[in-house]
Design a protein around this motif. Structure first.
Motif, short mmCIF file in Angstrom:
data_model
loop_
_atom_site.label_atom_id
_atom_site.label_comp_id
_atom_site.label_asym_id
_atom_site.label_seq_id
_atom_site.Cartn_x
_atom_site.Cartn_y
_atom_site.Cartn_z
N TRP A 183 44.94 -3.15 49.07
CA TRP A 183 44.01 -2.15 48.55
C TRP A 183 44.78 -1.13 47.71
N ARG A 184 44.41 -1.03 46.44
CA ARG A 184 45.06 -0.10 45.51
C ARG A 184 44.05 0.94 45.04
N GLU A 185 44.52 2.16 44.86
CA GLU A 185 43.60 3.20 44.41
C GLU A 185 43.17 2.93 42.97
N ARG A 186 41.87 3.02 42.74
CA ARG A 186 41.33 2.78 41.40
C ARG A 186 41.61 4.01 40.53
N ALA A 187 41.98 3.75 39.29
CA ALA A 187 42.36 4.83 38.39
C ALA A 187 41.79 4.57 37.00
N VAL A 188 41.97 5.55 36.13
CA VAL A 188 41.53 5.45 34.74
C VAL A 188 42.78 5.40 33.87
N GLY A 189 42.94 4.30 33.15
CA GLY A 189 44.07 4.14 32.25
C GLY A 189 43.59 3.86 30.83
N LEU A 190 44.46 3.27 30.03
CA LEU A 190 44.15 2.97 28.63
C LEU A 190 44.29 1.48 28.37
N ASP A 191 43.39 0.95 27.52
CA ASP A 191 43.54 -0.43 27.11
C ASP A 191 44.43 -0.50 25.87
N GLU A 192 44.57 -1.69 25.28
CA GLU A 192 45.49 -1.86 24.15
C GLU A 192 45.05 -1.07 22.92
N GLY A 213 35.91 -5.02 59.47
CA GLY A 213 35.17 -6.03 58.75
C GLY A 213 35.56 -6.19 57.30
N LEU A 214 36.41 -5.27 56.77
CA LEU A 214 36.80 -5.37 55.36
C LEU A 214 38.20 -5.94 55.17
N ALA A 215 38.86 -6.31 56.26
CA ALA A 215 40.21 -6.85 56.13
C ALA A 215 40.21 -8.12 55.27
N GLY A 216 39.16 -8.90 55.35
CA GLY A 216 39.10 -10.14 54.58
C GLY A 216 38.26 -10.03 53.32
N ALA A 217 38.08 -8.82 52.81
CA ALA A 217 37.24 -8.60 51.62
C ALA A 217 37.81 -9.34 50.42
N ALA A 218 36.92 -9.79 49.54
CA ALA A 218 37.35 -10.52 48.35
C ALA A 218 38.04 -9.60 47.36
N GLU A 219 38.92 -10.17 46.55
CA GLU A 219 39.55 -9.38 45.49
C GLU A 219 38.48 -8.83 44.56
N GLY A 220 38.68 -7.59 44.14
CA GLY A 220 37.70 -6.91 43.30
C GLY A 220 36.73 -6.05 44.06
#
Length: 372
Positions: A183-192, A213-220
């Protein structure tokens, strides 16, 4: 599809500033992005926009109908009596908007002179521009009202009767996204092309905060937390536990912790992309009432069973009040009143999405929530 899934450019002066911050310091957490968009002193949404009403970006329940504020006011008067009718006490509103709710509550309170005489008025509002609108709305009552930047500035010498309508939803949240690395913190970055986009940041989620119940949550999968809302509720809980009082929170949200992206932007009553024009649209997220109740309990209060706005207003006599006001009116006026009732209480309108949480000391018997 999530309203916040696209990657628009991030236009406007605040958008340019945010892009510069990202270029020099790396991606901004969703928490910091929301804070800048809403409260930046120069370009923040609540510092410069006129958000409320038909000409603004959204309509809150007090602006839909006077019935809302009148019924909340009636509940507040009854709750004050349940506290033993303390004299004096502090009547507090958090995030008062245009001041409409407080004005409607005071109109009802005028029917109970002892309540009104015992109450000192306090409004927690950071926007100087909105404070002026609130003063105008309150009229003569503003002469003795006090405004505060922070909850911590509220007086400590008497019980607090606190109302928070659509306050917690406007506080910044944190979002975490499930990745192959955890689990990574969602952030706002820049595209190309230099446009704003959502990215997985470097922060991670404390394992203790991951719901069962979220240990096996899908990526995304996205999980939201509300550390600021919870901290403020715990602070209020501790204050009320010491001073006495009650808090009523009304907001849109969910009853139990669950994954999902609820971050949304609204402009001119329409959803817009979250990253499109920072500072020019209202940003909110659904309130996790389970977490909010847990924070109140940590502060020393007892949360009552959560109810919906529809059930709350109907239990306070919304239909009866509407019937009284509509009696003898023209068909057009009666239809308008029916529309207001529908907007406030119907399940498909505000009635189900909006929840009502009342918290007070364990021995206080609260009207409507404790069977009275």
């Amino acid at each position: 599809m999530s309203r916040s899934s696209a990657s628009p450019s991030g236009t406007g002066p605040l958008g340019a500033r945010i892009r510069a911050l990202i270029e020099t310091g790396g991606p901004l957490s969703v928490f910091d992005f929301m804070g800048l968009c809403l409260a930046d002193p120069e370009h923040g949404y609540y510092m410069r926009a006129e958000p409320f009403g038909a000409d603004g970006d959204f309509i809150t329940a007090p602006e839909v109908s006077q019935f809302f504020g009148e019924l909340v006011g009636a509940w507040v008067v009854a709750a004050h009596a349940a506290l033993g009718s303390p004299r004096p006490f502090h009547l507090v509103e958090l995030g008062p908007g245009r001041g409409t709710l407080m004005a409607d509550m005071l109109r009802v309170a005028a029917l109970r002179p002892a309540f009104r005489e015992a109450a000192s008025l306090h409004l927690v509002e950071t926007s100087r521009r909105l404070r002026e609108i609130q003063r105008a709305t309150l009229g003569d009552a503003s002469a003795t009202a006090l405004w505060h930047d922070r909850i911590a500035d509220l007086p400590e010498d008497a019980p607090l009767v606190v109302v928070a309508n659509e306050f917690f939803d406007a506080l910044p949240i944190r979002q975490y996204v499930k990745t192959a690395q955890g689990w990574r913190e969602r952030a706002v970055g820049l595209d190309e092309q230099g446009a704003l986009r959502f990215v997985a940041g470097t922060g991670s989620l404390d394992a203790a905060e991951l719901p069962a119940g979220l240990a096996g949550a899908a990526e995304g999968t996205i999980l939201e937390t509300q550390p600021l809302a919870n901290a403020l509720m715990e602070e209020l809980g501790a204050r009320i536990a010491r001073q006495g009082g009650v808090l009523l929170a009304i907001d849109y949200g969910y009853a139990r912790t669950a994954p999902g992206d609820t971050l949304q932007a609204l402009r001119a009553h329409r959803p817009v992309e979250v990253l499109a024009e920072p500072g020019r649209a209202d940003l909110t997220a659904h309130v996790n009432f389970e977490a909010l109740a847990r924070a109140a309990r940590a502060g020393g209060l007892r949360p009552r069973a959560l109810t919906t706005q529809g059930d709350f207003l109907l239990g306070l006599g919304l239909l009866e009040r509407a019937g009284q006001v509509g009696a003898g009116r023209s068909p057009q006026e009666q239809e308008r009143i029916r529309g207001e009732v529908e907007r406030l209480a119907a399940p498909q309108e505000m009635g189900e999405l909006f929840k009502v949480l009342a918290v007070a000391g364990p021995d206080v018997v609260l009207p409507l929530f404790d069977g009275v």
